[in-house]
Design a protein around this motif. Structure first.
Motif, PDB file in Angstrom:
ATOM      1  N   GLY A   1       9.024   5.161 -12.553  1.00 47.76           N
ATOM      2  CA  GLY A   1       9.831   6.096 -12.171  1.00 47.76           C
ATOM      3  C   GLY A   1      10.337   5.708 -10.735  1.00 47.76           C
ATOM      4  O   GLY A   1      10.823   6.852 -10.248  1.00 47.76           O
ATOM      5  N   GLY A   2       9.822   4.888 -10.021  1.00 49.70           N
ATOM      6  CA  GLY A   2      10.168   4.619  -8.611  1.00 49.70           C
ATOM      7  C   GLY A   2      11.613   4.026  -8.396  1.00 49.70           C
ATOM      8  O   GLY A   2      12.252   3.303  -9.426  1.00 49.70           O
TER       9      GLY A   2
ATOM     10  N   GLU B   1       0.874  -1.139   0.028  1.00 49.24           N
ATOM     11  CA  GLU B   1       0.092  -0.107   0.012  1.00 49.24           C
ATOM     12  C   GLU B   1       0.865   1.180  -0.004  1.00 49.24           C
ATOM     13  O   GLU B   1       0.715   2.218  -0.863  1.00 49.24           O
ATOM     14  CB  GLU B   1      -0.751  -0.192   1.431  1.00 49.24           C
ATOM     15  CG  GLU B   1      -1.866   1.169   1.470  1.00 49.24           C
ATOM     16  CD  GLU B   1      -2.433   1.146   2.648  1.00 49.24           C
ATOM     17  OE1 GLU B   1      -2.496   0.026   3.519  1.00 49.24           O
ATOM     18  OE2 GLU B   1      -2.745   2.166   3.412  1.00 49.24           O
ATOM     19  N   LEU B   2       1.889   1.199   0.807  1.00 51.45           N
ATOM     20  CA  LEU B   2       2.837   2.430   0.765  1.00 51.45           C
ATOM     21  C   LEU B   2       3.698   2.600  -0.277  1.00 51.45           C
ATOM     22  O   LEU B   2       3.652   3.876  -0.857  1.00 51.45           O
ATOM     23  CB  LEU B   2       3.995   2.187   2.079  1.00 51.45           C
ATOM     24  CG  LEU B   2       3.318   2.288   3.688  1.00 51.45           C
ATOM     25  CD1 LEU B   2       4.402   1.941   4.489  1.00 51.45           C
ATOM     26  CD2 LEU B   2       2.882   3.599   3.805  1.00 51.45           C
ATOM     27  N   LEU B   3       4.000   1.546  -1.068  1.00 54.55           N
ATOM     28  CA  LEU B   3       4.908   1.489  -2.363  1.00 54.55           C
ATOM     29  C   LEU B   3       3.960   2.049  -3.451  1.00 54.55           C
ATOM     30  O   LEU B   3       4.715   2.339  -4.315  1.00 54.55           O
ATOM     31  CB  LEU B   3       5.448   0.363  -2.537  1.00 54.55           C
ATOM     32  CG  LEU B   3       6.755  -0.040  -1.433  1.00 54.55           C
ATOM     33  CD1 LEU B   3       7.384  -1.350  -1.982  1.00 54.55           C
ATOM     34  CD2 LEU B   3       7.814   0.954  -1.537  1.00 54.55           C
ATOM     35  N   ALA B   4       2.712   2.168  -3.230  1.00 59.51           N
ATOM     36  CA  ALA B   4       1.893   2.540  -4.390  1.00 59.51           C
ATOM     37  C   ALA B   4       2.129   3.972  -4.659  1.00 59.51           C
ATOM     38  O   ALA B   4       1.799   4.389  -5.819  1.00 59.51           O
ATOM     39  CB  ALA B   4       0.673   1.975  -4.308  1.00 59.51           C
ATOM     40  N   ASN B   5       2.362   4.696  -3.703  1.00 67.72           N
ATOM     41  CA  ASN B   5       2.549   6.078  -3.647  1.00 67.72           C
ATOM     42  C   ASN B   5       3.472   6.715  -2.642  1.00 67.72           C
ATOM     43  O   ASN B   5       3.069   7.171  -1.583  1.00 67.72           O
ATOM     44  CB  ASN B   5       1.134   6.714  -3.350  1.00 67.72           C
ATOM     45  CG  ASN B   5       1.102   8.400  -3.651  1.00 67.72           C
ATOM     46  OD1 ASN B   5       1.963   8.722  -4.152  1.00 67.72           O
ATOM     47  ND2 ASN B   5      -0.113   8.796  -3.347  1.00 67.72           N
ATOM     48  N   PRO B   6       4.730   6.425  -2.974  1.00 70.07           N
ATOM     49  CA  PRO B   6       5.736   6.631  -1.922  1.00 70.07           C
ATOM     50  C   PRO B   6       6.215   7.945  -1.626  1.00 70.07           C
ATOM     51  O   PRO B   6       6.681   8.325  -0.356  1.00 70.07           O
ATOM     52  CB  PRO B   6       7.113   5.691  -2.371  1.00 70.07           C
ATOM     53  CG  PRO B   6       6.852   5.744  -3.985  1.00 70.07           C
ATOM     54  CD  PRO B   6       5.326   5.794  -4.135  1.00 70.07           C
ATOM     55  N   GLY B   7       5.810   8.983  -2.776  1.00 70.45           N
ATOM     56  CA  GLY B   7       6.269  10.301  -2.525  1.00 70.45           C
ATOM     57  C   GLY B   7       7.864  10.494  -2.443  1.00 70.45           C
ATOM     58  O   GLY B   7       8.523   9.692  -3.060  1.00 70.45           O
ATOM     59  N   PHE B   8       8.343  11.415  -1.836  1.00 71.43           N
ATOM     60  CA  PHE B   8       9.862  11.475  -1.631  1.00 71.43           C
ATOM     61  C   PHE B   8      10.367  11.687  -0.402  1.00 71.43           C
ATOM     62  O   PHE B   8      10.144  12.920   0.258  1.00 71.43           O
ATOM     63  CB  PHE B   8      10.162  12.385  -2.627  1.00 71.43           C
ATOM     64  CG  PHE B   8      11.706  12.574  -2.861  1.00 71.43           C
ATOM     65  CD1 PHE B   8      12.255  11.705  -4.133  1.00 71.43           C
ATOM     66  CD2 PHE B   8      12.713  12.949  -2.072  1.00 71.43           C
ATOM     67  CE1 PHE B   8      13.675  11.718  -4.198  1.00 71.43           C
ATOM     68  CE2 PHE B   8      14.049  12.945  -2.064  1.00 71.43           C
ATOM     69  CZ  PHE B   8      14.544  12.225  -3.102  1.00 71.43           C
ATOM     70  N   GLY B   9      10.990  10.935   0.229  1.00 76.47           N
ATOM     71  CA  GLY B   9      11.763  10.988   1.408  1.00 76.47           C
ATOM     72  C   GLY B   9      11.037  11.065   2.631  1.00 76.47           C
ATOM     73  O   GLY B   9      11.548  11.484   3.945  1.00 76.47           O
ATOM     74  N   ARG B  10       9.910  10.654   2.812  1.00 78.64           N
ATOM     75  CA  ARG B  10       9.014  10.509   3.795  1.00 78.64           C
ATOM     76  C   ARG B  10       8.921   9.104   4.386  1.00 78.64           C
ATOM     77  O   ARG B  10       8.383   8.952   5.629  1.00 78.64           O
ATOM     78  CB  ARG B  10       7.637  11.103   3.784  1.00 78.64           C
ATOM     79  CG  ARG B  10       7.753  12.606   3.628  1.00 78.64           C
ATOM     80  CD  ARG B  10       6.340  13.074   3.833  1.00 78.64           C
ATOM     81  NE  ARG B  10       6.542  14.740   3.785  1.00 78.64           N
ATOM     82  CZ  ARG B  10       6.889  15.373   4.524  1.00 78.64           C
ATOM     83  NH1 ARG B  10       7.355  15.162   5.762  1.00 78.64           N
ATOM     84  NH2 ARG B  10       6.987  16.811   4.293  1.00 78.64           N
TER      85      ARG B  10
END
Ligand SMILES: Cc1ncc(COP(=O)(O)O)c(C=O)c1O
Length: 367
Positions: A143-144, A28-37
């Motif tokens: 792009g991950g 679930e987290l890796l579907a939308n990791p953002g940057f640096g959080r």
């Protein structure tokens, strides 16, 4: 300087995290990791003490550190860091892009800040050990990648102003998606004429936390003025483009040639160096020279300047669409990504992900 390695790379011990994030939660987290959080289950810690060298190397559960309030880094900022990425390769393994260049730059940062150098092989082994422990955290999204943050700080408990006699070298890992929100097609740049980032003889060419602390106010000013990033001018004449807060910069001209600011007070970016090499491979003339903000404005107006882009590990290549400052306000080309910018980006990201030819052997297999 003080490169005593009493720990060999083979001696990184492993203490597995007894309660890693569950597979369902991680997905679930890796579907939308953002940057640096977001951070993985483990980190690598290696200690240094004068007279003892590097010791106690271990992969251990990610977690808070306990630090004495008199710890030197909290007072005098003796700290350096690096940033590199691990990419998922087409065969399911993981690769690093030119990690030895990060290891070398970490050594040069250490020398400038009077810190002990981490031996190249130990630095590389720390990155490999962490990626091996946490490879499940490499995002599969477009792009991950897994952003690795090696850093070292002065850990001696002492308030005297002198190089610390003890250090902690850590590497943490953060799964990341695109650096710019919404994968911005082109970024807008604010020219700081009040603040400079680095002067001759200073620390601009190394990666120490202090440089970034000093860039936060100018970066906030960029945001206040509706721009994405700040660009700094040289500290002596306040005329020549140095670099962005966290990226180097390139200019592309109508005759097909390119210019990038010369080294000296800017960070010698690994992406910058890779682009110089790829451009030369393609027969593009690239000059490393001073380029003034006035010239930038004039060349954008005349159409001589066709494209400009910023580059660095985090965003790889980001086209610059517009430039604003107290005395400038102009658009580059049509304000969107240029053709050469897109071509170089595709080639570089392809090499990093193992999908296009890698003539210089930059991609290193991590696991
Ligand atoms: C100030 C600065 N310039 C340039 C860069 C680009 O360097 P690299 O391409 O090695 O990531 C970075 C990022 O690390 C940076 O912080």
């Amino acid at each position: 300087m003080r490169e005593k390695a009493s720990v060999s790379s083979a001696k990184i011990s492993i203490e597995a995290n007894p309660s890693p994030v569950s597979e369902a939660k991680r997905k679930e987290l890796l579907a939308n990791p953002g940057f640096g959080r977001l951070f993985t289950d483990h980190m690598v810690m290696i200690r240094y003490a004068d007279g003892k060298g590097w010791h106690d190397a271990k992969v251990m559960p990610y977690g808070p550190l306990q630090i004495d309030p008199a710890c030197a880094v909290l007072h005098y900022g003796q700290e350096i860091f690096e940033g590199l990425k691990a990419y998922r390769l087409p065969d399911g393994g993981a690769g690093f892009f030119r990690p030895e260049a990060n290891a070398q730059r970490f050594q040069s940062s250490a020398r400038r800040l009077a810190m002990p150098e981490v031996p190249i092989e130990l630095f590389l082994e720390a990155q490999r050990a962490l990626v091996k422990a946490d490879s499940r955290w490499i995002p599969e999204i477009e792009g991950g990648s897994l952003y690795l943050r090696p850093f070292m700080f002065a850990s001696e408990v002492f308030l005297g102003v002198k190089p610390s006699s003890e250090y902690i070298f850590l590497t943490i890992a953060s799964p990341v998606g695109a650096y710019f929100k919404g994968g911005a097609p082109a970024v807008s740049i604010w020219v700081s004429d009040k603040f400079t980032r680095a002067g001759p003889g200073g620390t601009g060419e190394v990666k120490c936390g202090g440089n970034y602390a000093a860039s936060l106010l100018p970066q906030a000013e960029a945001i206040e003025n509706g721009c994405d990033q700040v660009v700094f001018l040289d500290a002596v004449e306040h005329k020549y483009i140095d670099e962005l807060g966290g990226m180097n910069v390139f200019f592309v001209f109508d005759d097909g040639s390119m210019v990038t600011p010369e080294l000296g007070t800017i960070l010698p970016g690994i992406t910058r160096d890779s682009i110089l090499t790829l451009a030369r491979d393609a027969g593009i003339k690239v000059r490393q020279q001073k380029y003034s903000i006035d010239q930038w404005k004039a060349d954008a107006a005349s159409g001589r300047l066709r494209e400009a882009f910023a580059c660095g590990t985090a965003a790889v290549i980001a086209p610059i669409g517009s430039v604003k400052g107290t005395s400038v306000n102009f658009v580059i080309g049509n304000g969107g990504p240029g053709i050469l910018t897109e071509k170089l980006k595709a080639q570089l990201t392809g090499i990093q992900r193992g999908t296009v030819a890698d003539p210089h052997g930059w991609l290193q297999r991590g696991i």
